[in-house]
Design an enzyme around this catalytic site. Structure first.
Site, PDB file in Angstrom:
ATOM      1  N   GLU A  94      18.512  32.980  47.245  1.00  0.00           N
ATOM      2  CA  GLU A  94      18.986  34.118  46.447  1.00  0.00           C
ATOM      3  C   GLU A  94      20.497  34.288  46.592  1.00  0.00           C
ATOM      4  O   GLU A  94      21.216  34.497  45.605  1.00  0.00           O
ATOM      5  CB  GLU A  94      18.260  35.384  46.886  1.00  0.00           C
ATOM      6  CG  GLU A  94      16.775  35.385  46.553  1.00  0.00           C
ATOM      7  CD  GLU A  94      16.008  36.487  47.269  1.00  0.00           C
ATOM      8  OE1 GLU A  94      14.865  36.753  46.866  1.00  0.00           O
ATOM      9  OE2 GLU A  94      16.546  37.080  48.232  1.00  0.00           O
ATOM     10  N   LYS A 106       6.510  40.485  55.108  1.00  0.00           N
ATOM     11  CA  LYS A 106       7.053  39.839  53.911  1.00  0.00           C
ATOM     12  C   LYS A 106       8.347  39.107  54.255  1.00  0.00           C
ATOM     13  O   LYS A 106       9.217  39.647  54.927  1.00  0.00           O
ATOM     14  CB  LYS A 106       7.322  40.892  52.834  1.00  0.00           C
ATOM     15  CG  LYS A 106       7.622  40.319  51.444  1.00  0.00           C
ATOM     16  CD  LYS A 106       7.674  41.456  50.427  1.00  0.00           C
ATOM     17  CE  LYS A 106       7.701  40.935  49.001  1.00  0.00           C
ATOM     18  NZ  LYS A 106       8.957  40.243  48.700  1.00  0.00           N
ATOM     19  N   THR A 117      55.706  36.492  42.841  1.00  0.00           N
ATOM     20  CA  THR A 117      56.988  36.741  43.503  1.00  0.00           C
ATOM     21  C   THR A 117      56.830  37.566  44.776  1.00  0.00           C
ATOM     22  O   THR A 117      57.471  37.301  45.798  1.00  0.00           O
ATOM     23  CB  THR A 117      57.955  37.448  42.542  1.00  0.00           C
ATOM     24  OG1 THR A 117      58.145  36.628  41.375  1.00  0.00           O
ATOM     25  CG2 THR A 117      59.293  37.710  43.202  1.00  0.00           C
ATOM     26  N   SER A 158      62.193  28.376  43.979  1.00  0.00           N
ATOM     27  CA  SER A 158      61.914  29.548  43.159  1.00  0.00           C
ATOM     28  C   SER A 158      60.421  29.834  43.269  1.00  0.00           C
ATOM     29  O   SER A 158      59.613  28.920  43.528  1.00  0.00           O
ATOM     30  CB  SER A 158      62.279  29.273  41.688  1.00  0.00           C
ATOM     31  OG  SER A 158      61.703  30.238  40.834  1.00  0.00           O
ATOM     32  N   THR A 159      60.052  31.084  43.070  1.00  0.00           N
ATOM     33  CA  THR A 159      58.622  31.402  42.948  1.00  0.00           C
ATOM     34  C   THR A 159      57.967  30.486  41.924  1.00  0.00           C
ATOM     35  O   THR A 159      56.820  30.066  42.086  1.00  0.00           O
ATOM     36  CB  THR A 159      58.441  32.870  42.517  1.00  0.00           C
ATOM     37  OG1 THR A 159      58.942  33.723  43.548  1.00  0.00           O
ATOM     38  CG2 THR A 159      56.982  33.203  42.248  1.00  0.00           C
ATOM     39  N   ASN A 160      58.725  30.139  40.910  1.00  0.00           N
ATOM     40  CA  ASN A 160      58.167  29.429  39.766  1.00  0.00           C
ATOM     41  C   ASN A 160      57.775  27.994  40.055  1.00  0.00           C
ATOM     42  O   ASN A 160      56.952  27.420  39.328  1.00  0.00           O
ATOM     43  CB  ASN A 160      59.152  29.478  38.605  1.00  0.00           C
ATOM     44  CG  ASN A 160      59.542  30.895  38.253  1.00  0.00           C
ATOM     45  OD1 ASN A 160      58.897  31.843  38.683  1.00  0.00           O
ATOM     46  ND2 ASN A 160      60.611  31.056  37.479  1.00  0.00           N
ATOM     47  N   SER A 183      11.314  42.979  53.605  1.00  0.00           N
ATOM     48  CA  SER A 183      11.065  44.248  52.943  1.00  0.00           C
ATOM     49  C   SER A 183      11.194  45.395  53.923  1.00  0.00           C
ATOM     50  O   SER A 183      10.865  45.255  55.109  1.00  0.00           O
ATOM     51  CB  SER A 183       9.659  44.261  52.331  1.00  0.00           C
ATOM     52  OG  SER A 183       9.343  45.530  51.800  1.00  0.00           O
ATOM     53  N   SER A 184      11.680  46.523  53.410  1.00  0.00           N
ATOM     54  CA  SER A 184      11.760  47.728  54.229  1.00  0.00           C
ATOM     55  C   SER A 184      10.443  48.493  54.236  1.00  0.00           C
ATOM     56  O   SER A 184      10.285  49.445  55.005  1.00  0.00           O
ATOM     57  CB  SER A 184      12.873  48.634  53.699  1.00  0.00           C
ATOM     58  OG  SER A 184      12.572  49.053  52.376  1.00  0.00           O
ATOM     59  N   THR A 239       6.826  20.946  33.254  1.00  0.00           N
ATOM     60  CA  THR A 239       7.832  21.049  32.208  1.00  0.00           C
ATOM     61  C   THR A 239       7.468  22.229  31.324  1.00  0.00           C
ATOM     62  O   THR A 239       6.282  22.479  31.079  1.00  0.00           O
ATOM     63  CB  THR A 239       7.905  19.764  31.359  1.00  0.00           C
ATOM     64  OG1 THR A 239       6.619  19.507  30.782  1.00  0.00           O
ATOM     65  CG2 THR A 239       8.317  18.561  32.219  1.00  0.00           C
ATOM     66  N   HIS A 240       8.469  22.975  30.865  1.00  0.00           N
ATOM     67  CA  HIS A 240       8.228  24.224  30.133  1.00  0.00           C
ATOM     68  C   HIS A 240       7.414  25.201  30.975  1.00  0.00           C
ATOM     69  O   HIS A 240       6.684  26.045  30.439  1.00  0.00           O
ATOM     70  CB  HIS A 240       7.509  23.964  28.800  1.00  0.00           C
ATOM     71  CG  HIS A 240       8.234  23.060  27.869  1.00  0.00           C
ATOM     72  ND1 HIS A 240       9.083  23.508  26.874  1.00  0.00           N
ATOM     73  CD2 HIS A 240       8.256  21.696  27.791  1.00  0.00           C
ATOM     74  CE1 HIS A 240       9.584  22.482  26.216  1.00  0.00           C
ATOM     75  NE2 HIS A 240       9.102  21.371  26.761  1.00  0.00           N
TER      76      HIS A 240
END
Length: 478
Positions: A336, A329, A105, A144-146, A323-324, A192-193
């Protein structure tokens, strides 16, 4: 002596009393109360969701004007105000937190008030003169909002899909298919595995990913067809109270023309208002896509692992230092990021499912959460796929020599010997190779299990890694 500050305000009144509103504000008293009541996240409504609500208000103003439900000059002023917002104006006036009053609303009234006050200016009136243009009696006539908010979620979802997700999925599929062609002759060891498996083509890995995304796109198209059924016209409880008999069909047709989607009126307005199933369905399709995107992003990270101590079968394009503290690197940051976004989408899907079952009787009051989570999921997935495609997939290169070395050194090559020397002999050869370091070829020859010519044919990596074609016989696949 300090002078009193000259505050430029106007006074507005609602059923709870009077409040002062900054004269520069296009929102009104109900929006002000909402900002005071809900200082929760600082997250404002998504632009796409605002677009959806404004499109609905534009269409309703057009139809109510034509039907004589509101004066023509007011109808035209509301439409002009809506077009201005759609062009990018007044965006800072939509200020209600996404976690707000049930059913939405507060956000709905924020839209009504902004359009009413801008329409007043267009008509040469002062903002806040709601006797001339009312947020409730004119902008919100017959609504209506609905019924507006579930319609806005549908339109917002369709807009987000067409603007963001579907185009980026198409580009990603094309990029993966291009890489499949580029890497078609690169043979690598399957796994696999997480253990050695028979050789495969690197190109087929990318082609498989393209096919996976294509299937997900089709699932999303199918799920999103539910969003094209609109319950607008149901008014407060799905009965259509205070609406013109021609309004329902006409407003859906008008929205269809504005957004260029084949929208239809819901066959049962109460059902369209009460059930959140269409949103759960689309969200589930997004979750399904997210799960496979996580798998693909993890595969990319594994295949790029190294450079000295990992697989390093492919090189993802380095886009920033990794890397810092460790110089030189580079990390698979695009992959990611993709996983993190997908985890968030899966969390949003869970919240949508919980909200969808929390409705009671004629209304689901949890719609604001569904609106934000669904549209945001679509948009962050689309933006993620776009970034992954442009800054990762398109720049991937293959380490052909390393791929070939792994393929040639895999114990799983012994699998191809099964039909020729039997499973037990093949297992014994594999065990001896692992214990002694001798090649499979050398052990098979020493044991006299096959000739050199036979081995050369059976252990042909190009042939072993080719996908067996599907053949059709008597109308049936084999």
């Amino acid at each position: 002596m300090t002078q009193p500050m000259d505050l430029d305000v106007r006074t507005e009144r609602d059923s709870m009393g009077d409040r002062s509103i900054p004269s520069s504000a296009y929102y009104g008293i109900q929006t002000l109360r909402a900002t005071e009541n809900f200082p929760i996240s600082g997250i404002k409504p998504l632009p796409t969701y605002v677009d959806a609500g404004i499109i609905i208000k534009k269409a309703t103003a057009i139809v109510n004007g034509k039907l004589g439900c509101i004066p023509q000059d007011i109808s035209q002023a509301i439409v002009q105000a809506a077009d201005e917002v759609l062009s990018g104006k007044l965006r800072d006036q939509f200020v209600v937190d996404v976690y707000q009053a049930g059913a939405g609303t507060s956000h709905h009234m924020n839209i009504n008030e902004v359009l009413a006050n801008r329409a007043l200016e267009i008509l040469g009136e002062e903002k806040g003169n709601y006797k001339r243009v009312s947020p409730n009696d004119h902008v919100n006539y017959g609504q209506s909002t609905n019924d507006v908010i579930p319609t806005a979620i549908r339109i917002g979802g369709l807009l987000a899909l067409s603007r963001t997700l579907h185009p980026t999925l198409e580009n990603a599929i094309t990029a993966l298919e291009d890489k499949a062609q580029e890497f078609q002759n690169v043979v690598r060891s399957g796994r696999t595995h997480m253990q050695d498996a028979v050789p495969v083509r690197l190109g087929e890995n990318f082609r498989a990913w393209a096919h996976i995304l294509t299937e997900h796109q089709n699932r999303i198209y199918t799920a999103s067809s539910d969003l094209m059924i609109l319950g607008l016209g149901g008014s407060a409880a799905g009965t259509g109270l205070n609406t013109h008999p021609q309004y329902r069909a006409s407003v859906v047709q008008t929205i269809s023309e504005i957004v260029n989607f084949p929208l239809e009126p819901a066959p049962h307005l109460m059902a369209a208002m009460q059930s959140m199933a269409p949103f759960v369905n689309v969200s589930g399709a997004l979750r399904n896509l997210a799960q496979d995107l996580i798998k693909i992003s993890h595969d990319l990270r594994l295949m790029d692992s190294g450079p000295k101590t990992g697989l390093k079968e492919i090189q993802l394009p380095p886009v920033q230092p990794g890397s810092s503290i460790m110089p030189g690197k580079y990390n698979p940051v695009m992959a990611e990021m993709t996983s993190m976004v997908c985890f968030q989408v899966m969390g949003y899907d869970n919240a949508i499912a919980l909200a969808a079952q929390a409705g009671q009787l004629e209304l689901n009051v949890m719609m604001p959460l569904i609106a934000y989570n669904l549209i945001h999921s679509i948009e962050i997935l689309g933006n993620t796929i776009a970034a992954l495609t442009e800054r990762c997939i398109k720049g991937i290169t293959a380490n052909r020599e390393r791929c070939l070395a792994y393929a040639e050194g895999s114990l799983a090559l012994v699998t191809a010997l099964n039909p020729h020397i039997g499973y037990l002999n093949a297992a014994a050869v594999a065990k001896e190779s692992l214990e002694t370091g001798q090649s499979l070829r050398q052990i098979v020859l020493e044991r006299g299990l096959m000739t050199e010519e036979e081995l050369a044919q059976v252990l042909n990596l190009e042939q072993m890694s080719a996908i067996v074609p599907l053949t059709i016989q008597d109308g049936k696949s084999e």
